[in-house]
Design a protein around this motif. Structure first.
Motif, PDB file in Angstrom:
ATOM      1  N   GLN A 162      53.129  64.960  -4.975  1.00 31.14           N
ATOM      2  CA  GLN A 162      52.275  66.102  -4.636  1.00 31.14           C
ATOM      3  C   GLN A 162      51.512  66.557  -5.871  1.00 31.14           C
ATOM      4  N   ILE A 163      50.222  66.844  -5.702  1.00 29.81           N
ATOM      5  CA  ILE A 163      49.407  67.501  -6.728  1.00 29.81           C
ATOM      6  C   ILE A 163      48.813  68.751  -6.095  1.00 29.81           C
ATOM      7  N   GLY A 164      49.099  69.902  -6.668  1.00 32.59           N
ATOM      8  CA  GLY A 164      48.623  71.140  -6.053  1.00 32.59           C
ATOM      9  C   GLY A 164      49.135  71.236  -4.627  1.00 32.59           C
ATOM     10  N   ARG A 165      48.229  71.412  -3.675  1.00 29.57           N
ATOM     11  CA  ARG A 165      48.612  71.506  -2.269  1.00 29.57           C
ATOM     12  C   ARG A 165      48.469  70.180  -1.528  1.00 29.57           C
ATOM     13  N   LEU A 166      48.106  69.132  -2.252  1.00 30.27           N
ATOM     14  CA  LEU A 166      47.918  67.817  -1.630  1.00 30.27           C
ATOM     15  C   LEU A 166      49.188  66.986  -1.756  1.00 30.27           C
ATOM     16  N   SER A 167      49.724  66.552  -0.614  1.00 29.51           N
ATOM     17  CA  SER A 167      50.943  65.752  -0.605  1.00 29.51           C
ATOM     18  C   SER A 167      50.656  64.350  -0.086  1.00 29.51           C
ATOM     19  N   ILE A 168      51.533  63.435  -0.407  1.00 28.65           N
ATOM     20  CA  ILE A 168      51.394  62.060   0.073  1.00 28.65           C
ATOM     21  C   ILE A 168      51.869  61.946   1.522  1.00 28.65           C
ATOM     22  N   ASP A 169      51.524  60.841   2.148  1.00 26.65           N
ATOM     23  CA  ASP A 169      52.079  60.465   3.444  1.00 26.65           C
ATOM     24  C   ASP A 169      53.252  59.536   3.165  1.00 26.65           C
ATOM     25  N   SER A 206      40.443  74.176 -15.629  1.00 26.43           N
ATOM     26  CA  SER A 206      41.717  74.720 -15.178  1.00 26.43           C
ATOM     27  C   SER A 206      42.770  73.619 -15.127  1.00 26.43           C
ATOM     28  N   SER A 207      43.873  73.881 -14.440  1.00 27.24           N
ATOM     29  CA  SER A 207      44.962  72.914 -14.322  1.00 27.24           C
ATOM     30  C   SER A 207      45.682  73.158 -13.006  1.00 27.24           C
ATOM     31  N   VAL A 208      46.588  72.255 -12.664  1.00 29.89           N
ATOM     32  CA  VAL A 208      47.297  72.355 -11.392  1.00 29.89           C
ATOM     33  C   VAL A 208      48.692  71.749 -11.553  1.00 29.89           C
ATOM     34  N   GLY A 209      49.617  72.172 -10.693  1.00 36.43           N
ATOM     35  CA  GLY A 209      50.985  71.687 -10.752  1.00 36.43           C
ATOM     36  C   GLY A 209      51.203  70.429  -9.926  1.00 36.43           C
TER      37      GLY A 209
END
Length: 362
Positions: A162-169, A206-209
């Motif tokens: 997962q990066i930010g709010r995007l997750s893998i399938d 910026s950056s993301v988790g």
């Protein structure tokens, strides 16, 4: 400053700072006669190395490992092997730019350890964060490469899920894919989405988790111990010790709170030899602090990199209110390079668990 060592029988001490002359580790407790070449360590370091893509810090560090002690050439095998004495691995810093931090030496960076380090020690290394910098994790990766040699039957792999709010399938999980893209993600369809998203984050200053998952396969049943030496507790502690990690879960983790007892318990049947065969792995390969023989699964959350180009409110060492912009070269998503670090930390914990298990029960 103490507490730079972790492990019990396989003990790792790291040293050095982000902008010092170098960093490294000393490994105590590695058994003798294990073949060990610097190329094996370098292969893992190269995966973590900064500047490997536009999605990591552009600091140019070759991270060239040098084994200073604990090995020698064995004429019987024709290989360099461990001697059983402490192994020191050194990595030079060659691309420090301490001048980038001159403007913030008296300002505390929000989200960083600047204030807490100064509150505890009365001094802090403002040049890239000193010991609190993720630069220190290169030494852990070097130690992890040695740990893998101690437990050759165990395979430890990690992936960015997962990066930010995007997750893998997860239905498209492919371990080989993690070696083909700059994100170490196992979902080939996620690469394009992650690229577009992180490019926008990076260009915006910026950056993301992120979330990283690590899986260890091949550990037999019996490693770990009850109560105060639980294997899952030691894995969690090791992963929480990685810079920017804010949460760890084992197996289903927090999702288990939404399950019923029927759903959560990993049922068993007998295999052809009469040994227990688990029908699921909600526990993540650990029960009662002891490995079950199933894959050991851990997951952790990495916060966004705190060094960003967006102005943030802060105070100075003198107590004056001000704003701060952190210049320099920083990861827009530090979770990417946390993938090989996660593998290293779990490998170190499992090597230690193996040696302790062998020492207790033979």
């Amino acid at each position: 400053m103490s507490h730079n060592t972790f492990g019990h029988l396989f003990r790792v001490t790291t040293y050095g700072e982000s902008h010092g002359a170098g960093i490294g580790c000393v490994i105590d407790g590695c058994p003798p006669l294990i073949p060990l070449d610097v190329a094996e360590i370098q292969a893992d370091l190269d995966r973590r190395r900064p500047g490997s893509s536009r999605f990591t810090t552009q600091r140019r560090e070759p991270d060239e490992a040098k084994i200073l002690s604990g090995v020698m050439f064995d004429e019987r095998t024709g290989r360099q092997v461990t001697t059983g004495t402490p192994i020191c691995i050194h990595i030079e810093n060659v691309d420090q730019r301490s001048r980038d931090y001159g403007e913030i030496k008296d300002r505390y960076r929000p989200g960083h350890a600047d204030y807490t380090y100064e509150a505890k020690y009365g001094i802090r290394d403002y040049r890239g964060g000193g010991r609190s910098s993720a630069r220190e994790t290169a030494a852990r990766v070097a130690a992890g490469a040695v740990a893998r040699k101690v437990i050759p039957g165990v395979r430890v792999r990690a992936a960015l899920v997962q990066i930010g709010r995007l997750s893998i399938d997860r239905t498209r999980w492919d371990w080989e894919e993690t070696q083909r893209n700059p994100f170490f993600t196992p979902d080939p369809d996620a690469v394009g989405k992650f690229t577009h998203y992180l490019d926008a984050i990076r260009k915006g200053g910026s950056s993301v988790g992120a979330v990283v998952e690590v899986v260890a396969e091949g550990a037999p049943a019996g490693w770990g111990a009850p109560i105060y030496a639980k294997l899952d507790a030691e894995i969690a502690a090791a992963l929480m010790g990685v810079n920017a990690v804010k949460g760890v879960e084992i197996g289903d983790g927090f999702s288990a709170a939404a399950l019923t007892g029927e759903d959560n318990a990993d049922e068993m049947r007998a295999d052809d030899g009469g040994a227990p065969r688990f029908l699921s792995n909600h526990a993540g390969g650990i029960l009662g602090g002891i490995s079950t023989g199933q894959p050991i699964v851990a997951r952790f959350a990495v916060k966004p990199t705190s060094s960003i180009l967006q102005p943030r409110r802060t105070v100075t060492r003198q107590g004056e209110e001000t704003d701060i912009v952190t210049k320099g070269r920083h990861d827009p998503c530090v979770g990417i390079r946390a993938v090989p670090v996660a593998e290293a930390m779990v490998a170190c914990v499992l090597a230690d668990a193996f040696l302790r298990h062998r020492g207790q029960v033979g």
